[in-house]
Design a protein around this motif. Sequence first.
Motif, PDB file in Angstrom:
ATOM      1  N   UNK A  15       0.858  -1.179   0.000  1.00 40.19           N
ATOM      2  CA  UNK A  15       0.000   0.000   0.000  1.00 40.19           C
ATOM      3  C   UNK A  15       0.895   1.230   0.000  1.00 40.19           C
ATOM      4  N   UNK A  16       0.488   2.255  -0.725  1.00 42.25           N
ATOM      5  CA  UNK A  16       1.302   3.467  -0.808  1.00 42.25           C
ATOM      6  C   UNK A  16       0.429   4.704  -0.707  1.00 42.25           C
ATOM      7  N   UNK A  17       1.007   5.760  -0.154  1.00 47.73           N
ATOM      8  CA  UNK A  17       0.440   7.100  -0.243  1.00 47.73           C
ATOM      9  C   UNK A  17       1.228   7.851  -1.295  1.00 47.73           C
ATOM     10  N   UNK A  18       0.584   8.245  -2.381  1.00 46.41           N
ATOM     11  CA  UNK A  18       1.260   8.963  -3.460  1.00 46.41           C
ATOM     12  C   UNK A  18       1.078  10.466  -3.343  1.00 46.41           C
ATOM     13  N   UNK A  19       0.011  10.899  -2.673  1.00 50.16           N
ATOM     14  CA  UNK A  19      -0.213  12.329  -2.488  1.00 50.16           C
ATOM     15  C   UNK A  19       0.504  12.783  -1.222  1.00 50.16           C
ATOM     16  N   UNK A  20       1.256  13.872  -1.337  1.00 45.75           N
ATOM     17  CA  UNK A  20       2.121  14.278  -0.237  1.00 45.75           C
ATOM     18  C   UNK A  20       3.413  13.487  -0.298  1.00 45.75           C
ATOM     19  N   UNK A  21       4.037  13.297   0.835  1.00 49.56           N
ATOM     20  CA  UNK A  21       5.267  12.503   0.872  1.00 49.56           C
ATOM     21  C   UNK A  21       4.946  11.033   0.642  1.00 49.56           C
ATOM     22  N   UNK A 137      -5.100  19.228  -1.024  1.00 48.65           N
ATOM     23  CA  UNK A 137      -4.339  19.822  -2.136  1.00 48.65           C
ATOM     24  C   UNK A 137      -2.885  19.376  -2.145  1.00 48.65           C
ATOM     25  N   UNK A 138      -2.588  18.255  -1.490  1.00 43.36           N
ATOM     26  CA  UNK A 138      -1.203  17.763  -1.460  1.00 43.36           C
ATOM     27  C   UNK A 138      -0.778  17.329  -2.864  1.00 43.36           C
TER      28      UNK A 138
END
Length: 357
Positions: A15-21, A137-138
């Motif tokens: 799993x990844x967060x692509x928005x922001x860091x 708005x990241x």
Amino acid sequence: MGYANAAVAAQGSLKASLFGEFRLEAADGEPILLSNRRASLLLAILFLEPDQAIDRESLARLLWPDRFLPQAKASLRQCLLDLKRKLAEHRIDNLMVSRAEVALAPGSLACDLFDLEAALSSGDPQAAIEFLLEIGNRPLLQGPPLNAEFDEWITTRRDHVDARLRAALSQAIQNTSKTGRERLLEAARARFPSYRTFNRVADQTTITVLPFGQFDSVGGQLFLADGIVDELTDRLAGIQGIAVAGRTSVAAMTEKGRTLPEIASDLGVSHLIEGEVRRDEHGVEVRIALISGQTGTQVWSDRLTGSVEDFFESRKVISANIIAAICRALGLAASPAPSRRMTSAAKPTPCSFRRAR
């Protein structure tokens, strides 16, 4: 990771967060900490190209452009070995590496971008609203500059992703009840402030202006085609009910040799504008066409002819009249009024450009 609580969230071994860091975790929620920034970006690149294998040389040039290619390839090789070991610590083996390509195993990925797109297409506005408010708005892959090549690449990807999301939002709003539409629109404004100027995003048309060809038998440094594209893009962006794809996204798509429907799909737009400028000893001819992104067929077209002097005096007049015609072809009520004259310091001057017969 803080995903919004929605049933549409995909399952996978990463799993990844692509928005922001960029952040990464295993399917059980255990964080995967990567100290090497290029290793994190390499995985992020693979997330942004799901189900596709990426050429190793391209990755090496993108992440280590300041090194000779053999050195860059060696750095990539070491980076991939380190990544494989780190993922193995979490019992993950979905990084597929061959001598020529790198990919992540299909179906093994989940991320905030995928979740948002799935929510927008699911017909569940509440899920989409939660995801929109979470990412806010990241920017995509927020972080300090890496190098000119990567920075240009990520700028293009950001434009591309936002164009896709705007198109998906417009479709989702159109398919939502009035109450859900207003709530979804309010959530969308957190990421796309320009939506504040639209009363009915369901009626929004997404469009892009492709680079015009220029065929010049006279020679010289007259970038007439670029001037027309700039004028059309800037003026279309100011029309209520039209969203225009970013120029870097357009350039990246056209360089890949895609068909018009493929470009429209990749950019998330409903229509495209294409054209060409021809100059010879007799003057200038401009051809402009509005294309359906779904079918690749021509919706409207026009041809204008005149002298080079006419062009420089009348470029804004041309674009105003052309945009008025495009608005009519798209069925938009709000369109700029056509101009028939340009005013100089001395006196009004008739527009000399004329439609070719």
